[in-house]
Design a protein around this motif. Structure first.
Motif, PDB file in Angstrom:
ATOM      1  N   LEU A  26       8.765  -2.878   2.792  1.00 58.98           N
ATOM      2  CA  LEU A  26       8.016  -3.159   1.571  1.00 58.98           C
ATOM      3  C   LEU A  26       6.510  -3.083   1.826  1.00 58.98           C
ATOM      4  N   LYS A  27       5.821  -2.300   0.985  1.00 59.85           N
ATOM      5  CA  LYS A  27       4.361  -2.191   1.128  1.00 59.85           C
ATOM      6  C   LYS A  27       3.708  -3.170   0.165  1.00 59.85           C
ATOM      7  N   ASP A  28       2.911  -4.079   0.724  1.00 59.51           N
ATOM      8  CA  ASP A  28       2.374  -5.182  -0.070  1.00 59.51           C
ATOM      9  C   ASP A  28       1.436  -4.748  -1.189  1.00 59.51           C
ATOM     10  N   GLU A  29       0.720  -3.644  -0.983  1.00 58.49           N
ATOM     11  CA  GLU A  29      -0.275  -3.235  -1.979  1.00 58.49           C
ATOM     12  C   GLU A  29       0.337  -2.387  -3.107  1.00 58.49           C
ATOM     13  N   VAL A  30       1.532  -1.887  -2.865  1.00 57.85           N
ATOM     14  CA  VAL A  30       2.172  -0.998  -3.846  1.00 57.85           C
ATOM     15  C   VAL A  30       3.029  -1.833  -4.803  1.00 57.85           C
ATOM     16  N   LEU A  36      11.039  -0.546  -5.526  1.00 58.33           N
ATOM     17  CA  LEU A  36      12.356  -1.168  -5.684  1.00 58.33           C
ATOM     18  C   LEU A  36      12.871  -0.904  -7.092  1.00 58.33           C
ATOM     19  N   GLU A  37      14.185  -0.970  -7.237  1.00 65.42           N
ATOM     20  CA  GLU A  37      14.769  -0.794  -8.571  1.00 65.42           C
ATOM     21  C   GLU A  37      14.742  -2.128  -9.312  1.00 65.42           C
ATOM     22  N   LEU A  38      13.561  -2.542  -9.758  1.00 70.71           N
ATOM     23  CA  LEU A  38      13.456  -3.809 -10.474  1.00 70.71           C
ATOM     24  C   LEU A  38      13.191  -3.537 -11.948  1.00 70.71           C
ATOM     25  N   ASP A  39      13.856  -4.283 -12.815  1.00 70.69           N
ATOM     26  CA  ASP A  39      13.572  -4.159 -14.246  1.00 70.69           C
ATOM     27  C   ASP A  39      12.975  -5.472 -14.754  1.00 70.69           C
ATOM     28  N   SER A  40      12.737  -5.543 -16.058  1.00 71.54           N
ATOM     29  CA  SER A  40      12.054  -6.727 -16.584  1.00 71.54           C
ATOM     30  C   SER A  40      12.878  -8.006 -16.389  1.00 71.54           C
ATOM     31  N   MET A  41      14.212  -7.874 -16.373  1.00 78.87           N
ATOM     32  CA  MET A  41      15.041  -9.060 -16.128  1.00 78.87           C
ATOM     33  C   MET A  41      14.830  -9.578 -14.703  1.00 78.87           C
ATOM     34  N   ASP A  42      14.595  -8.657 -13.773  1.00 82.63           N
ATOM     35  CA  ASP A  42      14.381  -9.087 -12.383  1.00 82.63           C
ATOM     36  C   ASP A  42      13.088  -9.883 -12.249  1.00 82.63           C
ATOM     37  N   PHE A  43      12.048  -9.457 -12.979  1.00 83.72           N
ATOM     38  CA  PHE A  43      10.787 -10.192 -12.923  1.00 83.72           C
ATOM     39  C   PHE A  43      10.954 -11.590 -13.529  1.00 83.72           C
ATOM     40  N   LEU A  44      11.768 -11.657 -14.566  1.00 79.27           N
ATOM     41  CA  LEU A  44      12.069 -12.952 -15.168  1.00 79.27           C
ATOM     42  C   LEU A  44      12.787 -13.842 -14.150  1.00 79.27           C
ATOM     43  N   ASP A  45      13.668 -13.235 -13.376  1.00 77.87           N
ATOM     44  CA  ASP A  45      14.381 -13.993 -12.341  1.00 77.87           C
ATOM     45  C   ASP A  45      13.425 -14.549 -11.296  1.00 77.87           C
ATOM     46  N   ILE A  46      12.402 -13.761 -10.949  1.00 75.61           N
ATOM     47  CA  ILE A  46      11.417 -14.241  -9.971  1.00 75.61           C
ATOM     48  C   ILE A  46      10.722 -15.490 -10.520  1.00 75.61           C
ATOM     49  N   VAL A  47      10.338 -15.407 -11.794  1.00 77.54           N
ATOM     50  CA  VAL A  47       9.675 -16.538 -12.449  1.00 77.54           C
ATOM     51  C   VAL A  47      10.588 -17.769 -12.453  1.00 77.54           C
ATOM     52  N   MET A  48      11.861 -17.540 -12.790  1.00 79.14           N
ATOM     53  CA  MET A  48      12.810 -18.658 -12.855  1.00 79.14           C
ATOM     54  C   MET A  48      13.045 -19.274 -11.485  1.00 79.14           C
ATOM     55  N   GLU A  49      13.131 -18.441 -10.472  1.00 73.53           N
ATOM     56  CA  GLU A  49      13.368 -18.951  -9.119  1.00 73.53           C
ATOM     57  C   GLU A  49      12.161 -19.729  -8.605  1.00 73.53           C
ATOM     58  N   LEU A  50      10.953 -19.243  -8.916  1.00 78.29           N
ATOM     59  CA  LEU A  50       9.751 -19.962  -8.475  1.00 78.29           C
ATOM     60  C   LEU A  50       9.699 -21.348  -9.112  1.00 78.29           C
ATOM     61  N   ARG A  51      10.133 -21.414 -10.368  1.00 80.91           N
ATOM     62  CA  ARG A  51      10.128 -22.708 -11.042  1.00 80.91           C
ATOM     63  C   ARG A  51      11.200 -23.626 -10.452  1.00 80.91           C
ATOM     64  N   LEU A  66       2.512 -10.661 -11.065  1.00 82.74           N
ATOM     65  CA  LEU A  66       3.565 -10.528 -10.065  1.00 82.74           C
ATOM     66  C   LEU A  66       3.927  -9.075  -9.769  1.00 82.74           C
ATOM     67  N   SER A  67       3.013  -8.170 -10.089  1.00 85.71           N
ATOM     68  CA  SER A  67       3.398  -6.759  -9.986  1.00 85.71           C
ATOM     69  C   SER A  67       3.602  -6.269  -8.555  1.00 85.71           C
ATOM     70  N   MET A  69       3.434  -7.410  -4.067  1.00 81.02           N
ATOM     71  CA  MET A  69       3.486  -8.549  -3.151  1.00 81.02           C
ATOM     72  C   MET A  69       2.103  -9.161  -2.969  1.00 81.02           C
ATOM     73  N   SER A  70       1.091  -8.304  -2.774  1.00 78.60           N
ATOM     74  CA  SER A  70      -0.232  -8.871  -2.511  1.00 78.60           C
ATOM     75  C   SER A  70      -0.802  -9.588  -3.742  1.00 78.60           C
ATOM     76  N   SER A  71      -0.578  -9.023  -4.931  1.00 74.39           N
ATOM     77  CA  SER A  71      -1.091  -9.704  -6.130  1.00 74.39           C
ATOM     78  C   SER A  71      -0.340 -11.019  -6.361  1.00 74.39           C
ATOM     79  N   THR A  72       0.947 -11.017  -6.055  1.00 78.49           N
ATOM     80  CA  THR A  72       1.741 -12.241  -6.229  1.00 78.49           C
ATOM     81  C   THR A  72       1.240 -13.339  -5.291  1.00 78.49           C
TER      82      THR A  72
END
Lengths: 83, 472
Positions: A26-30, A36-51, A66-67, A69-72
């Motif tokens: 995984l490249k942190d700046e990209v 990765l094959e991530l869709d909008s539901m996956d980003f929602l999952d990241i938010v839910m898991e962080l909470r 959260l776009s 790794m480095s921005s996150t």
């Protein structure tokens, strides 16, 4: 948590969300979506898991932070200082 | 002792989920897994909503909505339910069309549609790609005045046959029409048509059983035969719900019931501001459906190569969305359920579906209604005879469902089988801005409809609810 610890925490979440993806290169700046094959539901999952795991609340309008790794990590560092 | 659906009910929950369709079940499961105390109340005696099945004498099992859903269900089931559920999802590889314009078979994915459009419909490859890319890149916030009909006209001008190929299945899948916003077509299309049509091996009963087990494991308090009569609002926030005459305190409520039923019946008009009420009143419900369930005699199998898995059949010379709703039926979808649906089972069943207007059926006097139902059955058998010539001899059981049947089992206003038109989505999302802690995760806006839409909307709303509970 330090930046490195936050990075590990995100990797851990990504591993659960996308178990079939190889995260070792995984490249942190990209943006995640370009590697990765991530869709909008996956980003929602990241938010839910962080909470769930760290009680971090991310408002909907800030999901774009959260776009990659480095921005996150940059976004979460001040918010996870005390954890 | 009589069955008491309210036995051992607690006085307080973090969340009450009203309705156990796929959206309600998924929201309940996600919230319980996030550590919330959840009550799931379903008025019917089984969970699943329209993801349902029923048994009839002679050992017949009929699935109401099993064939089919998009590939995304695999991922969503794995993530929000279990690996076991996800692993039972299989592709339906033989999707057929038969109408006066064309007869063909397809695997129903972008690659095969591209092949068909180029080879059979003689469209240049570049136009096909441009169309697929345009549909794929559509978003919520796109121009709503641009309709699906205009989208087709832009890429395939004057090609009524192509419109039929690309639109007819979607119309059956979610009730949308050529007059609906193109973006609803694009979003559904990119989900649905990019990788084929899927089904759950084991049948709807097995799926719902496994989901029920997961709900237990997650600690959801599941109650069936338990109708929520009222959501109580106090100082702009959800305070409690009444079910079976009993009041239960709760911080939040997620309604998996019909959008308008939630606003006007469960809560009540007086709790919303005038502008919101106006907006809600303008929401158009989607159409209803009819279905004819045909069970074949034991061991009487239909040859798979004869009919395929799903057959979009029509005798109408042209495709017009209005025609699909008419009681004078010229178009229907046949779902063929072979023994492979439930491995080990020796039965074949066919379910014919049409879209329908509630009012065409609701206004009929009882005798006429029964006659219309009988007519629907005869008509369907006549149509099926073209594909299975001796269907009447092989038939063991037949029954019809009308918009009134859908209304009775789901309590959806107007027997709506696909929720609301596009504008319903904004109203559904705006509910918690009006009443703190009140959320809606039911079928709305065309895109949050169908099995995958329902499951994903359940997750999206569960995320909102969890955030609300953390703040309060």
């Amino acid at each position: 948590m330090t930046a490195a610890e936050i990075r590990d925490a995100i990797l851990d979440i990504l591993h659960d969300i996308a178990p079939d993806e190889d995260l070792s290169n995984l490249k942190d700046e990209v943006p995640f979506r370009e590697q990765l094959e991530l869709d909008s539901m996956d980003f929602l999952d990241i938010v839910m898991e962080l909470r769930k795991r760290y009680r971090i609340q991310i408002p909907e309008e800030e999901y774009t932070e959260l776009s990659s790794m480095s921005s996150t990590v940059r976004y979460l560092e001040p918010r996870m200082k005390g954890i | 002792m009589p069955f008491d659906p309210l036995e051992n009910l607690r006085d307080h929950y973090d969340v009450v989920v009203i309705g156990g369709g796929l959206g309600g079940m998924t929201a309940a499961n996600a919230l319980a897994r996030a550590g919330r105390s959840v009550l799931l109340a379903e008025q019917h005696f089984k969970l699943g909503g329209l993801a349902t099945w029923f048994r009839r004498r002679g050992g017949h099992v009929f699935d109401v909505a099993l064939h089919g859903f998009p590939v995304g269900m695999i991922k969503s089931c794995r993530r929000y339910w279990s690996r076991e559920i996800a692993d039972s999802i299989v592709q339906l590889k033989d999707i057929r069309f038969d109408n006066p314009m064309f007869s063909l078979s397809t695997t129903f994915d972008r690659q095969d549609f591209t092949r068909l459009l180029i080879e059979r419909f003689q469209v240049p490859a570049a136009s096909v790609d441009a169309f697929f890319d345009a549909a794929r890149n559509m978003n919520f916030y796109d121009d709503q005045s641009f309709t699906a009909g205009q989208l087709f006209e832009k890429f395939f001008p004057g090609r009524a046959d192509i419109v039929r190929l690309l639109m007819e299945p979607i119309t059956y899948a979610n009730g949308s029409t050529l007059e609906d916003p193109a973006l609803t077509y694009g979003i559904v299309f990119s989900n649905f048509m990019s990788k084929g049509v899927y089904t759950f091996q084991g049948g709807t009963d097995q799926l719902i059983k496994l989901m029920g087990r997961e709900l237990q494991k997650s600690g959801v308090d599941v109650r069936t035969r338990c109708s929520v009569e009222k959501v109580h609002v106090d100082r702009g926030r959800v305070r409690a719900v009444t079910l079976g005459g009993k009041q239960v305190e709760t911080k939040a409520a997620v309604s998996n019931a019909n959008l308008l039923g939630t606003i006007f019946h469960l809560v009540g008009r007086e709790y919303w501001d005038c502008q919101f009420v106006e907006q809600a009143e303008a929401v158009r419900l989607n159409n209803s459906s009819t279905q004819v369930y045909m069970g074949l005699k034991p061991g009487m199998l239909i040859d798979e190569s004869q009919c395929g898995d799903l057959l979009f059949s029509s005798t109408a010379p042209e495709f017009r969305t209005g025609l699909l709703l008419s009681r004078n039926i010229t178009s229907r979808t046949f779902s063929f359920y072979y023994p492979k649906t439930r491995p080990g089972f020796d039965r074949c069943a066919v379910v014919a579906s049409t879209n329908a207007n509630y009012d065409d059926w609701n206004k009929l006097p009882k005798r006429e209604y029964e006659a219309a139902k009988q007519h629907l059955i005869e008509d369907t058998l006549n149509s099926l005879e073209r594909y299975v010539p001796d269907i009447r001899e092989r038939l063991d059981f037949v029954e019809a469902a009308t918009p009134l049947t859908f209304e009775r089992y789901t309590k959806h206003l107007g027997g709506s089988s696909f929720g609301t038109k596009f504008e319903g989505l904004a109203v559904s999302r705006a509910m918690p801005e009006q009443i703190g802690g009140l959320y809606h995760a039911g079928s709305v806006g065309i895109i949050m409809s169908g099995w995958l839409g329902a499951v994903n909307y359940g997750v999206i709303v569960a995320n909102d609810v969890d955030a609300y509970l953390m703040k309060s």
